[in-house]
Design an enzyme around this catalytic site. Structure first.
Site, PDB file in Angstrom:
ATOM      1  N   CYS A  31      39.963  37.905  31.380  1.00 42.57           N
ATOM      2  CA  CYS A  31      39.762  36.735  30.528  1.00 42.57           C
ATOM      3  C   CYS A  31      39.543  37.154  29.083  1.00 42.57           C
ATOM      4  CB  CYS A  31      38.572  35.925  31.037  1.00 42.57           C
ATOM      5  SG  CYS A  31      38.204  34.453  30.054  1.00 42.57           S
ATOM      6  N   CYS A  66      36.907  35.154  27.225  1.00 44.10           N
ATOM      7  CA  CYS A  66      35.546  35.519  27.632  1.00 44.10           C
ATOM      8  C   CYS A  66      35.103  36.828  26.990  1.00 44.10           C
ATOM      9  CB  CYS A  66      35.463  35.667  29.154  1.00 44.10           C
ATOM     10  SG  CYS A  66      36.030  34.258  30.112  1.00 44.10           S
ATOM     11  N   ASP A  67      35.980  37.827  27.001  1.00 40.01           N
ATOM     12  CA  ASP A  67      35.583  39.190  26.646  1.00 40.01           C
ATOM     13  C   ASP A  67      36.292  39.768  25.429  1.00 40.01           C
ATOM     14  OD1 ASP A  67      33.934  39.197  28.928  1.00 40.01           O
ATOM     15  OD2 ASP A  67      35.611  39.815  30.194  1.00 40.01           O
TER      16      ASP A  67
END
Length: 312
Positions: free
Chosen positions: A134, A137-138
């Protein structure tokens, strides 16, 4: 003995726990069946830096424990069980688990979606430590660094384009000689000077520092010749899609072609009155902890309203 609740929530994670909190505060006596992975995907996620309310990096398992504690505090019943069969053709709805049986007047499905992985041993070792599925997300952890994206569909191209706003260089490796993504997305990708595409290339291994738990390089193979080479990168994103946990509901609820639960626009209502869906199991686009929590709230409010209407 069958346990009954006005609202049964299948699955935990941000969506499930939030639905339980709101349903309990509405005095709906909810029961939450946590599933095989209590806390969902965040229970195996290390650094979380984008959940609102925390200036410092927090840990995914800690966040899930806090949500669980809050759900218990407001009166939700939590059960450590996994649902293996559902009967949602008539009320009360019935859920069959490994440990017991449950019935409910309304059901909220929060079973989530799992990222697809390549199955490499090193992939598991460095997951959360340089290997991710992701970018939204990261990706923040790879500012001005070099990242490798793996895949060729819409997910891979969208994530690669997102990373061009963060990373110094984005390398996309695809097993074929053409992408499957939409042509508009492809045009944007090809036009971006930060992007390099490696055609007919497969990720076959990951090199890293086992002590520092960080990725150092990717081992790539030419699909045609089998020749391998080492490519220095700071992070690897396996972007080959997600699989929603909807096997229990096939043939019982209206699903999208990719298996996600379809909900009525602007609501969490499914094709069966009294059954609602929240989180990644119905969200093919965003798949974020905060959006999952938001739809968990919506599902509890939708269930409360539906129960009031159906009792009138």
């Amino acid at each position: 003995m069958e346990q009954h609740a006005r609202v049964a929530i299948i699955g935990s994670g941000p969506a499930g726990y939030t639905a339980a909190i709101y349903a309990a505060r509405a005095m709906l006596n909810p029961i939450l069946i946590e599933g095989s992975q209590g806390g969902g995907q965040l229970s195996t996620t290390t650094d979380v830096e984008n959940f609102p309310g925390f200036a410092d990096v927090i840990q995914g398992p800690w966040l899930m424990e806090q949500m669980k504690a809050q759900a218990l505090h407001v009166g939700a019943r939590l059960v450590n069980d996994e649902i293996t069969a559902v009967e949602i053709g008539e009320r009360p709805f019935r859920l069959h688990g490994v440990q017991g049986a449950y019935s409910a007047d309304a059901v909220i499905i929060c079973t989530g979606a799992q990222a697809k992985w390549l199955g490499l041993p090193d992939e598991t070792e460095y997951r959360g430590f340089g290997v991710s599925s992701c970018a939204t997300c990261d990706g923040f952890f790879y500012r001005d660094q070099t990242v490798l994206m793996v895949g060729g569909g819409n997910t891979a191209v969208e994530e690669a384009l997102y990373m061009t706003n963060i990373a110094a260089k984005v390398i996309l490796a695809h097993r074929r000689d053409s992408l499957r993504a939409d042509k508009v997305l492809q045009a944007r990708l090809f036009a971006n000077p930060k992007v390099e595409i490696l055609w007919n290339t497969a990720l076959v291994g990951i090199e890293g520092d086992p002590v520092a738990k960080s990725v150092r390089a990717a081992r790539l193979a030419d699909v045609g010749t089998g020749e391998t080479r080492r490519l220095a990168v700071d992070g690897i994103f396996v972007t080959i899609g997600h699989t929603p946990a909807t096997n229990l509901f096939a043939g019982k609820l209206d699903l999208s072609p990719t298996g996600y639960i379809r909900t009525q626009a602007g609501t969490t209502r499914t094709s069966v009155p009294g059954v609602f869906a929240a989180g990644d199991v119905m969200d093919e686009r965003y798949r974020q902890a905060v959006t999952a929590a938001g739809t968990g709230c919506m599902a509890a409010l939708d269930a409360e309203q539906w129960l009031m209407e159906s009792a009138a």
